[in-house]
Scaffold this motif. Sequence first.
Motif, short mmCIF file in Angstrom:
data_model
loop_
_atom_site.label_atom_id
_atom_site.label_comp_id
_atom_site.label_asym_id
_atom_site.label_seq_id
_atom_site.Cartn_x
_atom_site.Cartn_y
_atom_site.Cartn_z
N ALA A 4 0.84 -1.21 0.00
CA ALA A 4 0.00 0.00 0.00
C ALA A 4 0.87 1.25 0.00
CB ALA A 4 -0.92 0.00 1.21
N GLY A 5 1.96 1.22 0.78
CA GLY A 5 2.83 2.38 0.86
C GLY A 5 3.45 2.69 -0.49
N GLY A 6 3.95 1.64 -1.16
CA GLY A 6 4.55 1.83 -2.47
C GLY A 6 3.54 2.38 -3.46
N LEU A 7 2.35 1.81 -3.47
CA LEU A 7 1.32 2.26 -4.40
C LEU A 7 0.91 3.70 -4.11
CD1 LEU A 7 -0.93 -0.94 -4.54
CD2 LEU A 7 0.59 -0.11 -6.33
N ALA A 8 0.72 3.99 -2.83
CA ALA A 8 0.29 5.35 -2.45
C ALA A 8 1.36 6.36 -2.84
CB ALA A 8 0.02 5.42 -0.94
N TRP A 9 2.60 5.98 -2.62
CA TRP A 9 3.70 6.90 -2.97
C TRP A 9 3.72 7.15 -4.48
CZ3 TRP A 9 8.53 6.48 -5.57
CH2 TRP A 9 9.39 7.57 -5.35
N LEU A 10 3.59 6.06 -5.25
CA LEU A 10 3.60 6.21 -6.71
C LEU A 10 2.45 7.11 -7.18
CD1 LEU A 10 4.45 2.62 -8.00
CD2 LEU A 10 5.87 4.67 -8.14
N VAL A 11 1.27 6.89 -6.63
CA VAL A 11 0.09 7.62 -7.11
C VAL A 11 0.10 9.07 -6.62
CG1 VAL A 11 -2.40 7.76 -6.84
CG2 VAL A 11 -1.35 5.59 -7.38
N GLU A 12 0.57 9.27 -5.38
CA GLU A 12 0.46 10.60 -4.80
C GLU A 12 1.69 11.48 -5.05
OE1 GLU A 12 -1.66 12.69 -2.82
OE2 GLU A 12 -2.94 11.40 -4.03
N ARG A 13 2.86 10.88 -5.04
CA ARG A 13 4.05 11.71 -4.98
C ARG A 13 4.93 11.67 -6.23
NH1 ARG A 13 5.86 13.64 -0.41
NH2 ARG A 13 6.75 15.04 -1.92
N THR A 14 4.57 10.87 -7.22
CA THR A 14 5.43 10.79 -8.40
C THR A 14 4.67 11.21 -9.65
OG1 THR A 14 4.89 8.56 -9.06
CG2 THR A 14 6.55 8.79 -7.35
N MET A 37 4.24 9.33 -12.22
CA MET A 37 3.89 8.12 -12.95
C MET A 37 2.74 8.39 -13.91
SD MET A 37 2.61 4.57 -11.23
CE MET A 37 0.97 5.17 -10.98
N PRO A 38 2.78 7.83 -15.14
CA PRO A 38 1.69 8.09 -16.08
C PRO A 38 0.40 7.35 -15.66
CG PRO A 38 3.26 6.55 -17.03
CD PRO A 38 3.85 7.01 -15.74
N ALA A 69 -6.10 6.21 -13.79
CA ALA A 69 -6.46 4.80 -14.01
C ALA A 69 -5.87 3.93 -12.90
CB ALA A 69 -5.95 4.34 -15.36
N ALA A 70 -4.68 4.30 -12.43
CA ALA A 70 -4.03 3.53 -11.36
C ALA A 70 -4.90 3.54 -10.11
CB ALA A 70 -2.66 4.10 -11.06
N TRP A 71 -5.49 4.72 -9.82
CA TRP A 71 -6.40 4.82 -8.67
C TRP A 71 -7.48 3.75 -8.75
CZ3 TRP A 71 -7.63 7.11 -4.18
CH2 TRP A 71 -6.83 8.19 -3.75
N VAL A 72 -8.13 3.67 -9.90
CA VAL A 72 -9.22 2.72 -10.06
C VAL A 72 -8.70 1.29 -9.89
CG1 VAL A 72 -11.02 1.90 -11.61
CG2 VAL A 72 -10.40 4.32 -11.59
N MET A 73 -7.55 1.02 -10.51
CA MET A 73 -7.01 -0.34 -10.44
C MET A 73 -6.70 -0.73 -9.00
SD MET A 73 -4.57 -0.99 -13.71
CE MET A 73 -3.68 0.53 -13.88
N ARG A 88 13.17 7.63 -16.27
CA ARG A 88 13.03 6.38 -17.04
C ARG A 88 12.20 5.34 -16.29
NH1 ARG A 88 18.86 4.47 -18.24
NH2 ARG A 88 19.05 5.53 -16.25
N MET A 89 12.04 5.55 -14.99
CA MET A 89 11.30 4.56 -14.19
C MET A 89 9.79 4.77 -14.24
SD MET A 89 13.59 2.65 -13.23
CE MET A 89 12.72 1.59 -12.09
N ARG A 90 9.34 5.77 -15.01
CA ARG A 90 7.91 6.07 -15.03
C ARG A 90 7.09 4.86 -15.48
NH1 ARG A 90 6.41 10.22 -18.79
NH2 ARG A 90 4.53 10.67 -17.58
N TRP A 91 7.49 4.26 -16.60
CA TRP A 91 6.69 3.15 -17.13
C TRP A 91 6.82 1.88 -16.31
CZ3 TRP A 91 2.81 4.29 -20.15
CH2 TRP A 91 2.84 5.52 -20.82
N PRO A 92 8.02 1.53 -15.88
CA PRO A 92 8.11 0.37 -14.96
C PRO A 92 7.26 0.58 -13.70
CG PRO A 92 10.27 0.95 -15.76
CD PRO A 92 9.34 1.99 -16.29
N ALA A 93 7.15 1.81 -13.23
CA ALA A 93 6.33 2.08 -12.05
C ALA A 93 4.87 1.73 -12.35
CB ALA A 93 6.45 3.55 -11.65
N LEU A 94 4.40 2.17 -13.52
CA LEU A 94 3.04 1.83 -13.90
C LEU A 94 2.89 0.32 -14.01
CD1 LEU A 94 0.25 2.87 -14.72
CD2 LEU A 94 1.03 2.84 -17.09
N GLY A 95 3.96 -0.34 -14.51
CA GLY A 95 3.94 -1.80 -14.60
C GLY A 95 3.69 -2.45 -13.26
N LEU A 96 4.29 -1.90 -12.20
CA LEU A 96 4.08 -2.45 -10.86
C LEU A 96 2.61 -2.35 -10.45
CD1 LEU A 96 7.15 -1.22 -8.78
CD2 LEU A 96 6.55 -3.57 -9.42
#
Lengths: 590, 425
Positions: free
Chosen positions: A99-109, A111-112, A116-120, A322-330
């Motif tokens: 949850a922490g990783g996901l929240a950080w990605l969605v809130e603080r980065t 990431m593209p 949609a990530a929120w919904v997922m 460069r980590m934007r898309w791998p982040a979305l992959g996670l």
Amino acid sequence: MSADPIADNMRRPLASARLLTWLRDHWISLAAAAVLVWIVIIPLAYLIVFSFRSGTAAAPGDWTLANYALVYTSRMTHAALGNTLIYTMMVATLSMAIAGGLAWLVERTDMPYRGAAWVMILLPIAMPGMLSSMAWILLLGPRTGLINVILRGLLAPFGYDAPSGPINIYSMEGMIFVESVRGSTTLFLMLVAGFRLMDPALEEAASMAGARTGYTLRKVTLPLMLPMLLATWMYSFIGTLDDFETPLLIGLPAQIYLLPTVIYFTAYLSSSWGLAAAYATIFLLISVILVVVYHRVVLRRTSQFATVSGKAFRPRQIELGRMRWPALGLVILYFILAVMLPLLILVLASLLPFYRVPSIEMFGELTLANYQQLFSNTRVLRAAGNSLWVSFWVATGTMILAFLLAWVIVRQRVPGRVILDSIAFIPHAIPAVVVAVAMIMFYLSPAMHWTGLYGGLIVLSLALVTRFIAFASRTSNAAMTQIDASLEEAAYVSGARKVRVLARILFPLLLPTFVAGWIFVAANAFRNLNVSLLLSTPQNELISVTLYDYWERQADFSMAATLGVVLVVGLALLTVLARQLIARGYSGNE
Amino acid sequence: MEVPGRDEMNGLGLQERDGPAPDKSTGPARPVQLTVRNLVKTFASRQEIVQVIKDVSFTIGQGEFFTLLGPSGCGKSTTLRCIAGLERGDRAHIAVAGRVLADTDTGEFVPASDRDFGMVFQSYAIWPHMTVAQNVAFPLQANQRRQKLSRKEIAERVEEALNLVRLDQYGGRIATKLSGGQQQRLALARALVTRPDLLLLDEPLSNLDAGLRDHMRGELRAMQLRTGVTTLYVTHDQAEAFSMSDVIAVMDSGVLVQQGAPRDIYWRPKTAFVATFVGQTNLLSIMRPPVTAGSGIVSVETGIGSLLVNPASDRPIGPGDSVVIRPEDLQVTIEPPPAGRANVFRGRVRRPTFLGENIELEIEIGGELLMTRQHPRFAFGAGDEVYVELPVDRCVAVSGAAAGVGSHIRGTIGDPATPHKNAAQ
């Protein structure tokens, strides 16, 4: 001079007349308090008393400490305590990490596709725990699990020829994995809220002082978030302690007992009610201590921390490069594990005439026959009817009680309202299995048995009200506090008495909260297994119990999956409907 | 906040030779409508017990506009809420038109819903889920058990009440869509629709912006005179109190300090608190026990010298008490006034501030600073030597000395004496 009008009144002559007047003025408060005591305090008290007695629930015997002696000496107890501790700690930690990783990605980065990530990330909420356990058993069962079958095929060239494995879901690791993935959603929401409360200036000050992103993260952001992270971890720990469905579906076949399943096992399968009461009392004690620590220590410390400024910020976003898309992959990987795979295997299973090891050929046999059968099965239809009836009345009753309690607690100046508030919160600390056991014992007891309520839908509904009253009471209190007291006072001065004020002023004003809470409670009552499994009988089966029965006793995986798919779709529709209703309710008031 | 209404200063002009005469508008005594006797109210929290009202008694005459004036936390709103029935006094006797509403000795207590009052709240308390007309109709519907009205009669009464506040065009509108001033008028219509025995107003103007507030002051008073409803008004704003009230009662720390007509409160304050709370004032500390100087006038020693003054009450005054004189009452001249005038001192102009409609001066006399306002055409300059006369009938000896900071003139000018203006009640 005393500030307490009641105490004052009592001292004067005509105390009985005064008491009558007081009762007439406060009958609503008293009724609400009485219902609350009836559904929370009395069953629990009876459970604790019963744990010190021998005999059966219907005919209690002598006072004894034998139950506790048995608990103390039983090997099962030690194993269960150890397992529970490992399980809850690991699940809390792992789901925090996810949850922490996901929240950080969605809130603080940056990431593209964050929308949609929120919904997922939030979709798994619609997935009942029982179904996700079932789905993962179908995927990772040692012999027939789809993933294991594929893996064995892939590994065969390298000399792997065992008939089962390589992965075994029926293990502690399997339980931890399933529950961590499923339990991350609530934590995600809590952590996002925490992130938003952080003043971005604190981080900006660090970068102005010359710190790089990584250094700031380690030295400023993380230490600032630590109290909030700890609080969330403990919340997750307490929630996992109460978890029943994964230990039941995965743990029980693997003979890994946790506290809730031990209680279920002793009470239901071996009918040792005194022993079950002792286990339940101990479980209750542990849970209450944890909840008290959480509220007294952890939450208070957190609220003192400087990051919480009460304002909502939109902190600076960290560029991932460069980590934007791998982040979305996670995020997508999480979505696949939490929703996609479980749902796909359930749909697949529901389309097979009978469940067996998946193969290419079986795609030719896909059929909708299960659905046809489901909708013409009288047992299923009756259970669905029962579930609808129970959800409707549980949601209505819980919300009305919570609404009245909020009014008493927030607005009425009756003595003891603080105690009332505490009682309403106690169920938050009662594990579901304990509620169920307490209810059974109380309604089987000589004092209540004559009512014939035991085994009926009413007791089941009361138990579910107990289960959800803490949540409903908290939200209603918060909403009631938001309503300016003068809106109510203006109605009194206008000549309206309490019932009219409640019906014409407060209820309409609180309707959005009421509807939102109603839908939440209804949905959760509908899919509830941990209370209803113990309290239901063949005559008043709920749909969740039917589902479990198909799975466990009849081992009809296809029927279970079919029912599961229908449930998920129904719950998802209800959630969408709820959101629409709530949105309309709010716009009507603004 | 501005200096108390210029109208009153004009009024003063006509009466100048008579000195501060009793207010002419008070008129003959009216029959008593509201009686409050020995009201005591304590709030207990976990940490402390606070007595917010300490034995307050007063009466309001029929049709009177009565204002409770005081700083925030003085207990005025709690007093109003006890009268409304929203709070219970620890000790109280409250009666309206002979009907006892609360009496702690007999244990009688009529709940707010059965008191038949109208009330306007500081926040207006407009019900956001109802239309304008529904808001006004609510009290009529809620009172059906006392007064049965048909649907048509209710509609007529609502129409009438909305007409009164000129909101008849807005009946079908959702109440929260109204502007602040309109909401305020709606709250008033709702309070008046049942033709109550008593209208309670709890700082109703404090949420309006300045211009609208001045306008509503006039409207409110006109409405009260038109309907003749007995009104209890609570405010911390002296301009509101002066401009609307028949009677003002000043409260401080849970005690009713002084009650009287607006002019009495302004020119005949009984305590230093009242003097500083209503309007700007000069306070001079009395140093020695006074000496009688005949016909009710006494001579006191102050920082600027010996002064002939009027005692505010029968209570003996002495060291620790003060002399009050309003800034506009000082007579400042370049030439010496005719011989034989009392209370004449030589002083030096310290800081003249031209404000257009008048000129504000700080004048130093014997180490004390006095503040005054004079006609703007007087061209005083800093350092000018002037004669200052403190007319005997305008000097009032009051009990107590200046309390808090900024509540009286001490070397500061242009800081009106309303330290609580922005404090929320």
